[in-house]
Scaffold this motif. Structure first.
Motif, PDB file in Angstrom:
ATOM      1  N   LEU A 239      37.516  23.462  11.743  1.00 11.85           N
ATOM      2  CA  LEU A 239      36.138  22.942  12.206  1.00 11.85           C
ATOM      3  C   LEU A 239      36.041  23.559  13.838  1.00 11.85           C
ATOM      4  O   LEU A 239      36.987  23.923  14.227  1.00 11.85           O
ATOM      5  N   THR A 240      34.590  23.574  14.427  1.00  9.21           N
ATOM      6  CA  THR A 240      34.658  23.867  15.538  1.00  9.21           C
ATOM      7  C   THR A 240      35.105  22.706  16.498  1.00  9.21           C
ATOM      8  O   THR A 240      35.404  21.665  16.176  1.00  9.21           O
TER       9      THR A 240
ATOM     10  N   ASN B 262      33.705  20.840  18.452  1.00  4.64           N
ATOM     11  CA  ASN B 262      33.116  19.701  18.364  1.00  4.64           C
ATOM     12  C   ASN B 262      33.048  18.805  16.995  1.00  4.64           C
ATOM     13  O   ASN B 262      32.203  17.880  16.653  1.00  4.64           O
TER      14      ASN B 262
ATOM     15  N   GLN C 161      32.278  20.387  13.767  1.00  2.33           N
ATOM     16  CA  GLN C 161      31.560  20.643  12.751  1.00  2.33           C
ATOM     17  C   GLN C 161      31.985  21.642  11.955  1.00  2.33           C
ATOM     18  O   GLN C 161      32.953  22.340  12.372  1.00  2.33           O
ATOM     19  N   MET C 162      31.647  21.721  10.645  1.00 10.19           N
ATOM     20  CA  MET C 162      31.939  22.855   9.638  1.00 10.19           C
ATOM     21  C   MET C 162      31.627  24.086  10.287  1.00 10.19           C
ATOM     22  O   MET C 162      30.332  24.199  10.787  1.00 10.19           O
TER      23      MET C 162
ATOM     24  N   ASP D 211      23.385  26.285   8.983  1.00 10.15           N
ATOM     25  CA  ASP D 211      22.642  25.453   8.098  1.00 10.15           C
ATOM     26  C   ASP D 211      22.179  26.334   6.791  1.00 10.15           C
ATOM     27  O   ASP D 211      21.757  27.395   6.828  1.00 10.15           O
TER      28      ASP D 211
ATOM     29  N   ASN E   6      32.712  14.708   6.618  1.00  9.13           N
ATOM     30  CA  ASN E   6      31.604  14.328   7.306  1.00  9.13           C
ATOM     31  C   ASN E   6      30.517  14.500   6.474  1.00  9.13           C
ATOM     32  O   ASN E   6      30.203  15.818   6.399  1.00  9.13           O
TER      33      ASN E   6
ATOM     34  N   ASP F  66      27.366  14.178   6.706  1.00 13.64           N
ATOM     35  CA  ASP F  66      26.064  14.914   7.253  1.00 13.64           C
ATOM     36  C   ASP F  66      26.425  16.496   7.397  1.00 13.64           C
ATOM     37  O   ASP F  66      25.526  17.126   7.388  1.00 13.64           O
ATOM     38  N   GLU F  67      27.764  16.890   7.821  1.00  9.78           N
ATOM     39  CA  GLU F  67      27.922  18.191   7.920  1.00  9.78           C
ATOM     40  C   GLU F  67      27.888  18.965   6.624  1.00  9.78           C
ATOM     41  O   GLU F  67      27.415  19.867   6.425  1.00  9.78           O
TER      42      GLU F  67
ATOM     43  N   ARG G  19      24.345  19.381   5.616  1.00 11.36           N
ATOM     44  CA  ARG G  19      23.825  20.454   6.692  1.00 11.36           C
ATOM     45  C   ARG G  19      24.136  21.806   6.160  1.00 11.36           C
ATOM     46  O   ARG G  19      23.140  22.855   6.081  1.00 11.36           O
TER      47      ARG G  19
END
Length: 347
Positions: free
Chosen positions: A194-195, A197, A199-200, A204, A218, A220-221, A224
């Motif tokens: 993961l980054t 912050n 995120q994957m 997008d 996550n 939402d990730e 995305r």
């Protein structure tokens, strides 16, 4: 002072009986073994603080007067003595009340200490799997796809997956990327994480398929990074998995249940359509503590690394093995294949 001792005895007796009932209900033999320890009063500091606070709130007279100070010292001394006497009486009561359980717990602790030199033993019995996650996943993957696994197993599942598409990644947020990539040597799978912050590490709508293998995610990730009409394959343990272990260490149950239906609702809330769903209720059975410890090295590494910390559970398992010839734990997992639908009218 007699009245104070009486009140403390009643409160401590009620608390002891509640603790005893809980220990019996979850077969926490380690709790009973602590009752046999020599008496040792260790609450002097906390009782002094409580007594001083109580006296300040209820005391009378000039705060600077000698009489007030003398009475404060006497009040604190009486409080500490009363508490020490109460603790001693309760301990003696507990040793008489639980003498049978104390003997059993002491015997189990001796056997556990002798068995602490665990050896690898994979001869435990696992119930037959109700579904094959690899075969199910491969139905939704083509050679031209971009696929990403999400896991916490240092890439072990990805390493043995086979039939990799054009671009395959493995996201592991717990293990160093270099270690995962080394484990994936000989495969086309690229290790990543993961980054900073959370995120994957994909743009997008970059991936065709995301497969989660026994890991948090996550939603939402996932939404995305998946293309429209892309597939999210969730293979996870539910909250009923290994519930015998959780019953010992989770006295207050976490509200809510994580199972097939709750996962379906989560995915539908982000506009995913469920294509397939499977559940697998099963068991794993052990004939000795070495088998149990070996299993934990795979599914609960912290327990395997600190058996003394989880002694209460090991003692419970040992007693079941002595009584029944085996110890059994419940397993529960589920798999969902969900398709990301076009979201134009929802965005």
């Amino acid at each position: 002072m007699a009245g104070f001792i009486g009140m403390l005895l009643i409160f401590n007796l009620v608390f002891f009986e509640m603790s005893r009932a809980k220990a019996l209900s979850v077969k926490n033999y380690a709790w009973f073994s602590t009752l046999s320890k020599p008496y040792n009063y260790t609450r002097t500091g906390s009782m002094i603080f409580i007594c001083v606070l109580t006296y300040l709130l209820t005391g009378h007279g000039d705060l600077s007067g000698l009489e007030w100070i003398v009475y404060l010292i006497l009040f604190v001394a009486c409080g500490v003595i009363a508490d020490a006497m109460t603790q001693f009486i309760i301990q003696k009561y507990a040793q008489i009340r639980c003498r049978k359980m104390i003997r059993m717990a002491t015997s189990l602790e001796d056997e556990f200490s002798e068995a602490m030199n665990f050896v690898e033993d994979y001869d435990y019995v696992v119930s037959s799997a109700k579904y094959d996650e690899k075969e199910i996943a491969k139905k939704y993957i083509t050679k031209e796809d971009h696929l990403s696994f999400i896991g916490v197993d240092r890439g072990e599942f990805a390493k043995n997956f086979g039939d990799y598409p054009e671009a395959t990644y493995n996201v592991d947020s717990f293990s160093p990327v270099e270690d995962v990539q080394k484990n994936l040597e000989g495969t086309p799978v690229r290790a990543t994480t993961l980054t900073p912050n959370g995120q994957m590490p994909f743009k997008d709508k970059r991936l065709d398929v995301v497969m989660n293998q026994y890991s948090n995610y996550n939603k939402d990730e996932v939404k995305r990074v998946l293309k429209d009409d892309g597939y999210f394959i969730v293979n996870q343990y539910g909250s009923h998995n290994l519930r015998e272990f959780l019953n010992v260490y989770m006295y207050l149950r976490v509200k809510g249940v994580w199972d097939l239906e709750s996962c379906k609702m989560t995915l539908k809330s982000i506009n995913f359509k469920v294509e397939e769903a499977y559940e697998d209720y099963g068991y794993v059975r052990f004939k000795n503590l070495s088998q149990l410890h070996t299993y934990f090295t795979i599914v609960l590494q912290d327990v395997a690394a600190n058996p003394e910390k989880y002694k209460a559970f090991y003692l419970k398992a040992l007693q079941d093995i002595k009584e029944n010839g085996f110890y059994e734990m419940t397993t529960y997992r589920f798999l969902i294949v969900a398709k990301k639908e076009k979201d134009n009218e929802h965005e």
